[in-house]
Scaffold this motif. Structure first.
Motif, PDB file in Angstrom:
ATOM      1  N   ASP A  26       0.840  -1.220   0.000  1.00 47.42           N
ATOM      2  CA  ASP A  26       0.000   0.000   0.000  1.00 47.42           C
ATOM      3  C   ASP A  26       0.866   1.258   0.000  1.00 47.42           C
ATOM      4  O   ASP A  26       0.624   2.189  -0.767  1.00 47.42           O
ATOM      5  N   SER A  27       1.901   1.258   0.876  1.00 52.79           N
ATOM      6  CA  SER A  27       2.654   2.518   0.989  1.00 52.79           C
ATOM      7  C   SER A  27       3.537   2.719  -0.257  1.00 52.79           C
ATOM      8  O   SER A  27       3.648   3.849  -0.747  1.00 52.79           O
ATOM      9  N   VAL A  38      -0.514   2.700  -7.682  1.00 55.61           N
ATOM     10  CA  VAL A  38      -1.008   1.321  -7.490  1.00 55.61           C
ATOM     11  C   VAL A  38      -0.972   0.626  -8.845  1.00 55.61           C
ATOM     12  O   VAL A  38      -0.475  -0.495  -8.985  1.00 55.61           O
ATOM     13  N   LYS A  39      -1.484   1.312  -9.854  1.00 55.50           N
ATOM     14  CA  LYS A  39      -1.479   0.785 -11.211  1.00 55.50           C
ATOM     15  C   LYS A  39      -0.326   1.451 -11.954  1.00 55.50           C
ATOM     16  O   LYS A  39      -0.197   2.676 -11.917  1.00 55.50           O
ATOM     17  N   ARG A  40       0.535   0.646 -12.568  1.00 53.18           N
ATOM     18  CA  ARG A  40       1.739   1.225 -13.193  1.00 53.18           C
ATOM     19  C   ARG A  40       1.636   1.187 -14.717  1.00 53.18           C
ATOM     20  O   ARG A  40       0.873   0.408 -15.295  1.00 53.18           O
TER      21      ARG A  40
END
Ligand code: HEM
Length: 246
Positions: free
Chosen positions: A229-230, A237-239
């Motif tokens: 999360d961090s 989050v989505k790359r």
């Protein structure tokens, strides 16, 4: 040789020094007399359970030693003993394969011998369930400096692959292998009596899934999702695709 002659040698071995030291006479008398087996498969059923009780005895003994070494912060000893415990856990999982050579019909015959016995009455297993809270308490006291350090610091902020990290990883390995034993055992049940069966005490077998999902050290599992999360909040989050095609 006749069958009876073979059986006599198995049940009454010649006691040389090896047998005297290992008490082979007593050990080999711990199974039903061969002529009284309800089916030939009963011998492997008893032996696998007995062997697993012995491995659990050795595991519990080693874990109690680990508690002492944690107090002294003797990390090398702790890691060596955990290596032994993990090897025993892997063996316990693998040995369940032996019982899958037994047909469901033969197991029904053996099951008639068991009264309302349940694996939950296993002395080794019951003892093993008592030790993890003490392991965690010792880890917090001696490796997290009585709570002054967090698991997150060891795994992320101040990560240095030091002895705190190595001992934490030994703990989570123990936890994972314990869960894997419980899930493997559920497959064994599914192969022999079916997962929708009831235990000999009348309880749905399905209830065992609750135990199989039990984590002894949730903090060590949670730190991984917290890190995802961090790191995700910092790097997304989505790359973006690195090939440019997906
Ligand atoms: C064909 C072989 C086996 C069958 C059909 C079987 C079946 C079962 C069943 C039905 C239960 C639930 C009992 C209840 O609710 O009272 C149980 C629990 C258990 N059995 Fe087995 N078992 C087998 C082999 C083994 C072996 C070899 C071990 C070795 C240690 C073992 C250890 C346990 C333990 C520790 C539990 C409690 C598990 C927990 O609470 O998560 N079982 N077994």
């Amino acid at each position: 040789m006749q069958r009876k002659e073979y059986f006599d040698i198995i049940e009454q071995p010649e006691m040389l020094d090896y047998g005297v030291y290992l008490q082979c006479d007593k050990l080999l008398a711990c199974q039903k007399p061969l002529n009284d087996l309800c089916t030939a498969d009963e011998l492997q059923f008893q032996i696998v359970h007995q062997v697993e009780e012995l491995w659990m005895k050795l595991m519990a003994f080693s874990l109690v030693e680990i508690l002492d070494y944690m107090k002294a912060k003797q990390s090398h000893r702790i890691l060596t003993l955990f290596k032994r415990v993990h090897a025993l856990q892997r063996m316990m999982i693998e040995q369940l394969d032996v019982l899958e050579t037994m047909s469901p019909k033969e197991y029904q015959q053996i099951r008639l011998q068991l009264g309302n016995g349940s694996g939950q009455e296993s002395p080794g297993f019951r003892l093993l369930l008592k030790i993890p809270p003490d392991l965690w308490e010792h880890f917090e006291t001696y490796y997290l400096d009585e709570g002054a350090l967090s698991v997150q610091q060891i795994y992320d902020d101040e990560y240095s692959h030091d002895e705190r990290y190595a001992v934490a990883e030994a703990l989570i390995e123990f936890d994972e292998l314990f869960q894997r034993f419980r899930w493997r055992h559920l497959f064994l049940i599914n192969r022999s009596i079916g997962i929708s069966a009831k235990s000999l005490k009348g309880r749905p077998v399905d209830l065992l899934k609750r135990g199989a999902s039990q984590q002894f050290f949730p903090e060590l599992w949670n730190v991984r999702s917290e890190m995802t999360d961090s790191w995700g909040s910092e790097h997304g989050v989505k790359r973006s695709s690195i090939s440019g095609k997906s």
